[in-house]
Design an enzyme around this catalytic site. Structure first.
Site, PDB file in Angstrom:
ATOM      1  N   HIS A   1       9.423  -5.737  16.540  1.00  0.00           N
ATOM      2  CA  HIS A   1       8.336  -6.389  17.262  1.00  0.00           C
ATOM      3  C   HIS A   1       7.921  -7.696  16.581  1.00  0.00           C
ATOM      4  O   HIS A   1       7.851  -8.753  17.214  1.00  0.00           O
ATOM      5  CB  HIS A   1       7.143  -5.429  17.349  1.00  0.00           C
ATOM      6  CG  HIS A   1       5.974  -5.988  18.083  1.00  0.00           C
ATOM      7  ND1 HIS A   1       4.681  -5.617  17.806  1.00  0.00           N
ATOM      8  CD2 HIS A   1       5.887  -6.912  19.068  1.00  0.00           C
ATOM      9  CE1 HIS A   1       3.851  -6.285  18.600  1.00  0.00           C
ATOM     10  NE2 HIS A   1       4.564  -7.076  19.372  1.00  0.00           N
TER      11      HIS A   1
ATOM     12  N   ARG B   1       0.826  -1.217   0.000  1.00  0.00           N
ATOM     13  CA  ARG B   1       0.000   0.000   0.000  1.00  0.00           C
ATOM     14  C   ARG B   1       0.859   1.266   0.000  1.00  0.00           C
ATOM     15  O   ARG B   1       0.348   2.364   0.129  1.00  0.00           O
ATOM     16  CB  ARG B   1      -0.921  -0.004   1.220  1.00  0.00           C
ATOM     17  CG  ARG B   1      -1.958  -1.134   1.187  1.00  0.00           C
ATOM     18  CD  ARG B   1      -2.680  -1.256   2.525  1.00  0.00           C
ATOM     19  NE  ARG B   1      -3.415  -0.041   2.856  1.00  0.00           N
ATOM     20  CZ  ARG B   1      -3.393   0.547   4.064  1.00  0.00           C
ATOM     21  NH1 ARG B   1      -2.650   0.036   5.040  1.00  0.00           N
ATOM     22  NH2 ARG B   1      -4.093   1.627   4.267  1.00  0.00           N
TER      23      ARG B   1
END
Length: 266
Positions: free
Chosen positions: A146, A133
């Site tokens: 993470h 995107r």
């Protein structure tokens, strides 16, 4: 330095001998870390190099339907893992509880642990969606770290630390992910639902609370090794690594929260 290296080697040997059930090795991705690491390395190469280069001269993909489905599945997936984990934790407090390695509880723990690890693999799609995107600004160090460390740790903990300690951690994490992916699901529905997203900062707050509880829990295990009827069979080296991981997450997410929300209101 020599004593430190000896400590590492000694604990690695202890961890390697801590595999309680060879059946786990027959499960998908669990025989060797090779499969997990290949997926992880491919993920890094795509989101950091190949993906941005591929999208450089292309229009951004919308992916709205895919993202709605992905986030909805993650919500139900997290609910399922949380339910399985809570079921085991409740049994841990029951009078009949003797050990996680009782056949029924052991199998449930391993099964939920594997699905948790599998869920971490599917969550790598979050970053891939950012790249497709053309939202490369969201592919931050915090985001990559993470997702990366969670995939690696969930595999190693399932492989070498299949017990109460990790069940509490992944149940807590899955509960927070219900909140997180519920937010992402509503956000993916479109701008007309933006008015329902006033609780955006609560997502990060819930993550920080999670890491705080996690840190306290791991420290208590070091101080009181028999906490929650846990037998003293867990290599302390892994507990120290989990403590370090929690501290790093608290620092990174606190820094993100401060920059994202506190700076704006200052």
């Amino acid at each position: 330095m020599e004593s430190f290296l000896q400590y590492i080697v000694t604990n690695y040997t202890e961890i390697s001998k801590n595999i309680k059930d060879p059946v786990l090795n027959t499960w998908l991705f669990m025989d060797s870390p090779t499969y997990m690491l290949c997926i992880y390395i491919t993920y890094l190469i795509f989101v950091l190099k190949v993906g941005p280069k591929m999208m450089e001269k292309r229009p951004a993909f919308q992916l709205r339907t895919i993202m709605i489905l992905h986030n909805m599945i993650q919500v139900f997936f997290s609910i399922g893992i949380t339910s399985m984990g809570l079921n085991i934790i409740i049994k841990m407090f029951s009078d009949e509880y003797n050990s996680l390695y009782d056949t029924e509880i052991k199998y449930t723990g391993l099964t939920s642990g594997w699905w948790y690890f599998f869920g971490k693999l599917t969550e790598l799609l979050d970053t891939i969606f950012f790249v497709l995107r053309k939202k490369q600004d969201q592919v931050s160090f915090l985001h990559i770290y993470h997702h990366s460390i969670t995939v690696i740790f969930s595999w190693y903990c399932l492989k070498y630390l299949p017990g109460e300690q990790t069940i509490v951690v992944f149940t807590l994490n899955s509960a927070v992910h219900i909140i997180m992916y519920s937010y992402y699901f509503i956000a993916a529905l479109g701008s007309k639902y933006k008015k329902y997203l006033w609780w955006k900062k609560c997502v990060t707050q819930s993550q920080l609370i999670q890491f705080g509880i996690w840190l306290i829990y791991e420290v208590l295990i070091i101080i009181f090794p028999n906490i929650l009827t846990m037998e003293c069979r867990t290599p302390k080296f892994l507990t120290y690594l989990l403590i370090l991981k929690a501290i790093i997450f608290i620092y990174l997410f606190s820094d993100f929260y401060r920059k994202k929300y506190k700076t704006k209101t200052a």
